[in-house]
Design a protein around this motif. Structure first.
Motif, mmCIF file in Angstrom:
data_model
loop_
_atom_site.group_PDB
_atom_site.id
_atom_site.type_symbol
_atom_site.label_atom_id
_atom_site.label_comp_id
_atom_site.label_asym_id
_atom_site.label_seq_id
_atom_site.Cartn_x
_atom_site.Cartn_y
_atom_site.Cartn_z
ATOM 1 N N SER A 1 0.832 -1.202 0.000
ATOM 2 C CA SER A 1 0.000 0.000 0.000
ATOM 3 C C SER A 1 0.866 1.252 0.000
ATOM 4 O O SER A 1 0.564 2.242 -0.677
ATOM 5 C CB SER A 1 -0.933 0.008 1.218
ATOM 6 N N VAL A 2 1.936 1.192 0.761
ATOM 7 C CA VAL A 2 2.862 2.333 0.809
ATOM 8 C C VAL A 2 3.507 2.548 -0.554
ATOM 9 O O VAL A 2 3.605 3.682 -1.046
ATOM 10 C CB VAL A 2 3.929 2.107 1.895
ATOM 11 N N TYR A 3 3.951 1.465 -1.187
ATOM 12 C CA TYR A 3 4.566 1.588 -2.504
ATOM 13 C C TYR A 3 3.588 2.208 -3.506
ATOM 14 O O TYR A 3 3.964 3.061 -4.319
ATOM 15 C CB TYR A 3 5.031 0.232 -3.029
ATOM 16 N N ALA A 4 2.337 1.763 -3.452
ATOM 17 C CA ALA A 4 1.327 2.307 -4.354
ATOM 18 C C ALA A 4 1.109 3.794 -4.094
ATOM 19 O O ALA A 4 0.956 4.596 -5.028
ATOM 20 C CB ALA A 4 0.017 1.545 -4.203
ATOM 21 N N ARG A 5 1.091 4.173 -2.822
ATOM 22 C CA ARG A 5 0.903 5.585 -2.468
ATOM 23 C C ARG A 5 2.104 6.419 -2.950
ATOM 24 O O ARG A 5 1.932 7.534 -3.464
ATOM 25 C CB ARG A 5 0.737 5.720 -0.958
ATOM 26 N N ILE A 6 3.305 5.869 -2.807
ATOM 27 C CA ILE A 6 4.499 6.571 -3.289
ATOM 28 C C ILE A 6 4.413 6.802 -4.790
ATOM 29 O O ILE A 6 4.698 7.897 -5.286
ATOM 30 C CB ILE A 6 5.771 5.772 -2.923
ATOM 31 N N ALA B 1 4.633 12.325 2.293
ATOM 32 C CA ALA B 1 3.191 12.260 2.069
ATOM 33 C C ALA B 1 2.646 10.858 2.291
ATOM 34 O O ALA B 1 1.547 10.683 2.827
ATOM 35 C CB ALA B 1 2.870 12.721 0.646
ATOM 36 N N ALA B 2 3.415 9.842 1.906
ATOM 37 C CA ALA B 2 2.933 8.460 1.996
ATOM 38 C C ALA B 2 2.998 7.905 3.407
ATOM 39 O O ALA B 2 2.181 7.064 3.786
ATOM 40 C CB ALA B 2 3.735 7.564 1.053
ATOM 41 N N LEU B 3 3.957 8.363 4.199
ATOM 42 C CA LEU B 3 4.175 7.763 5.524
ATOM 43 C C LEU B 3 3.760 8.654 6.681
ATOM 44 O O LEU B 3 3.800 8.204 7.828
ATOM 45 C CB LEU B 3 5.654 7.402 5.704
ATOM 46 N N ASP B 4 3.427 9.881 6.431
ATOM 47 C CA ASP B 4 3.150 10.825 7.512
ATOM 48 C C ASP B 4 2.097 10.270 8.490
ATOM 49 O O ASP B 4 0.992 9.896 8.068
ATOM 50 C CB ASP B 4 2.651 12.140 6.903
ATOM 51 N N PRO B 5 2.393 10.169 9.803
ATOM 52 C CA PRO B 5 3.666 10.559 10.409
ATOM 53 C C PRO B 5 4.752 9.494 10.240
ATOM 54 O O PRO B 5 4.454 8.301 10.190
ATOM 55 C CB PRO B 5 3.302 10.713 11.902
ATOM 56 N N ILE B 6 5.996 9.960 10.156
ATOM 57 C CA ILE B 6 7.134 9.060 9.960
ATOM 58 C C ILE B 6 7.724 8.692 11.316
ATOM 59 O O ILE B 6 8.080 9.569 12.104
ATOM 60 C CB ILE B 6 8.202 9.721 9.079
ATOM 61 N N ALA B 7 7.802 7.397 11.576
ATOM 62 C CA ALA B 7 8.436 6.914 12.808
ATOM 63 C C ALA B 7 9.927 6.756 12.534
ATOM 64 O O ALA B 7 10.384 5.743 12.029
ATOM 65 C CB ALA B 7 7.822 5.589 13.239
ATOM 66 N N GLY B 8 10.674 7.781 12.859
ATOM 67 C CA GLY B 8 12.096 7.800 12.536
ATOM 68 C C GLY B 8 12.436 9.173 12.008
ATOM 69 O O GLY B 8 11.763 10.162 12.327
ATOM 70 N N THR B 9 13.468 9.259 11.181
ATOM 71 C CA THR B 9 13.878 10.545 10.623
ATOM 72 C C THR B 9 14.088 10.417 9.129
ATOM 73 O O THR B 9 14.785 9.513 8.668
ATOM 74 C CB THR B 9 15.183 11.045 11.273
ATOM 75 N N LEU B 10 13.495 11.307 8.384
ATOM 76 C CA LEU B 10 13.721 11.427 6.956
ATOM 77 C C LEU B 10 14.412 12.760 6.710
ATOM 78 O O LEU B 10 13.890 13.814 7.088
ATOM 79 C CB LEU B 10 12.403 11.373 6.186
ATOM 80 N N SER B 11 15.573 12.715 6.078
ATOM 81 C CA SER B 11 16.328 13.930 5.783
ATOM 82 C C SER B 11 16.554 14.052 4.287
ATOM 83 O O SER B 11 16.771 13.053 3.593
ATOM 84 C CB SER B 11 17.694 13.913 6.480
ATOM 85 N N ALA B 12 16.489 15.264 3.803
ATOM 86 C CA ALA B 12 16.940 15.592 2.456
ATOM 87 C C ALA B 12 18.144 16.507 2.624
ATOM 88 O O ALA B 12 18.048 17.541 3.290
ATOM 89 C CB ALA B 12 15.840 16.281 1.656
ATOM 90 N N VAL B 13 19.275 16.105 2.072
ATOM 91 C CA VAL B 13 20.531 16.821 2.302
ATOM 92 C C VAL B 13 21.021 17.433 0.998
ATOM 93 O O VAL B 13 21.254 16.721 0.016
ATOM 94 C CB VAL B 13 21.614 15.885 2.875
#
Length: 401
Positions: free
Chosen positions: A7-12, A119-131
């Motif tokens: 489901s997550v992959y489809a949402r992505i 958008a697909a995982l919100d809220p994210i359990a962990g940390t997502l960073s864009a560097v």
């Protein structure tokens, strides 16, 4: 768990598709106004602004670099704990050639992946960073970011690179720039020739010596040099001469050995010619890329969903060096190549720059964004993935690879 992941992959996929036109607009904006190393002000501002408007916590000017930034989100972004993923974006261009390395596609794919995962995982359990990582082509912004601790605690550093091959990982060598200067004594070549000590003659002898050394270098290692100072007039024996040498080694340790060989050669030539030699590094060293088979395999499977099949690199083929190596020797990382033109072409050419703004470039950018996002989701949602990625990382490190 399987159904949840699917489901997550489809949402992505949906989220990337919904942003396709905007991501391509960003890519073309970078392409139209290329900025070279450490000058990427418009690029960094554009990317950071997109992430900030999407709800990421953005910090600009990180690691002492005005055109670097981080953007973070997730329940652990401030508190720590949980899995951590960093999506890397490069956006510097080449002098005179513009985006002939396709960094506009790297930046847009990283941006798209970050937005889709949030958008697909919100809220994210962990940390997502864009560097935001400036100056890959010259200088190595990632070296400063590693030193500043930006990748501390990261379980997966993810990026892709457009190219002329479809390869699961990048055979990138370690590299260094080394300056060698010889000091001699000036004299008139006919008036008092015996008083002169020819620094240029010493430098030329070093080139000859390195030519002999080159015959016995192992695969992946080489030295390429240029003369940067050779005297000012033909009627003066040069008292100073200087060369700049680019060195590459298959591994970081092989590079260190090659630098030591260059230093020994320079000192030997100095002894033979009566000069003195100075050998100094110019900037930081790029380390070799340490492939993480676990993460690379996940990316390849996600990319396959877009109809692009990746294979292992051809044995004995090396594709230059990059500061992603310095990240990959500290945390699990990926750097796959995805072709935007045929294998008879090459990056760092006007043809490649055109391909980076062409229809195949768009398709690859969007497919890579989706695959990067899927891989990031795997790390964030499957506890076995970061554990296996770190195990694979430690195995490579123990083997010196």
């Amino acid at each position: 768990m399987t159904h949840s992941l699917e489901s997550v992959y489809a949402r992505i996929e949906q989220e990337v598709a919904a942003r396709a036109d905007r991501l391509w607009d960003v890519s073309l904006a970078l392409h139209r106004e290329p900025e070279t190393a450490y000058e990427e002000r418009r690029a960094a501002g554009l990317l950071a602004g997109e992430l900030e408007r999407a709800g990421f916590l953005v910090e600009r000017g990180v690691a002492g670099l005005p055109t670097a930034f981080t953007a973070r989100t997730g329940t652990a972004a401030e508190l720590g704990g949980g899995p951590s993923v960093a999506l890397l974006m490069e956006y510097d261009a080449l002098p005179q050639l513009g985006h002939a390395c396709g960094h506009n596609l790297i930046a847009a794919a990283g941006l798209g992946a970050a937005l889709a995962v949030r958008a697909a995982l919100d809220p994210i359990a962990g940390t997502l960073s864009a560097v935001g990582t400036p100056a890959e082509e010259t200088g190595g912004g990632k070296l400063d970011e590693v030193a500043a601790g930006l990748f501390d605690g990261v379980d997966a550093a993810l990026m892709f690179h457009p190219g002329v091959y479809d390869w699961t990982w990048a055979p990138l060598t370690a590299s260094a720039q080394v300056r060698v200067g010889f000091h001699g004594r000036a004299a008139h070549p006919t008036g008092n020739p015996t008083e002169g000590i020819d620094a240029l003659g010493a430098l030329i002898q070093l080139f000859n010596t390195l030519g002999v050394l080159d015959r016995r270098l192992p695969a992946g290692s080489h030295i390429q040099g240029i003369v940067t100072e050779g005297g000012r007039a033909t009627n003066i024996v040069p008292d100073y001469a200087e060369g700049l040498f680019g060195l590459r080694g298959e591994t970081t340790s092989a590079l260190a050995e090659l630098v030591d060989e260059l230093r020994s050669c320079a000192q030997g030539v100095a002894l033979a010619t009566g000069t003195t030699a100075e050998v100094t590094d110019v900037g930081g060293r790029y380390e070799h890329f340490r492939v993480n088979d676990v993460l690379s395999g996940l990316f390849a499977r996600h990319l396959q969903a877009a109809g692009i099949t990746l294979t292992e690199p051809e044995a004995g083929v090396y594709l230059g060096s990059s500061d992603i190596g310095n990240v990959s020797t500290r945390v699990p990382a990926i750097h796959p190549f995805v072709a935007i033109m045929g294998s008879k072409g090459s990056d760092h050419t006007p043809q490649f720059a055109r391909a980076a703004a062409g229809p195949r470039g768009r398709r690859v950018m969007l497919a890579a964004a989706r695959a990067l996002a899927g891989t990031a989701a795997d790390v964030l949602l499957r506890p076995d993935v970061p554990a296996r990625a770190w195990a694979a990382f430690e195995k490579k490190a123990a083997a010196g690879l």
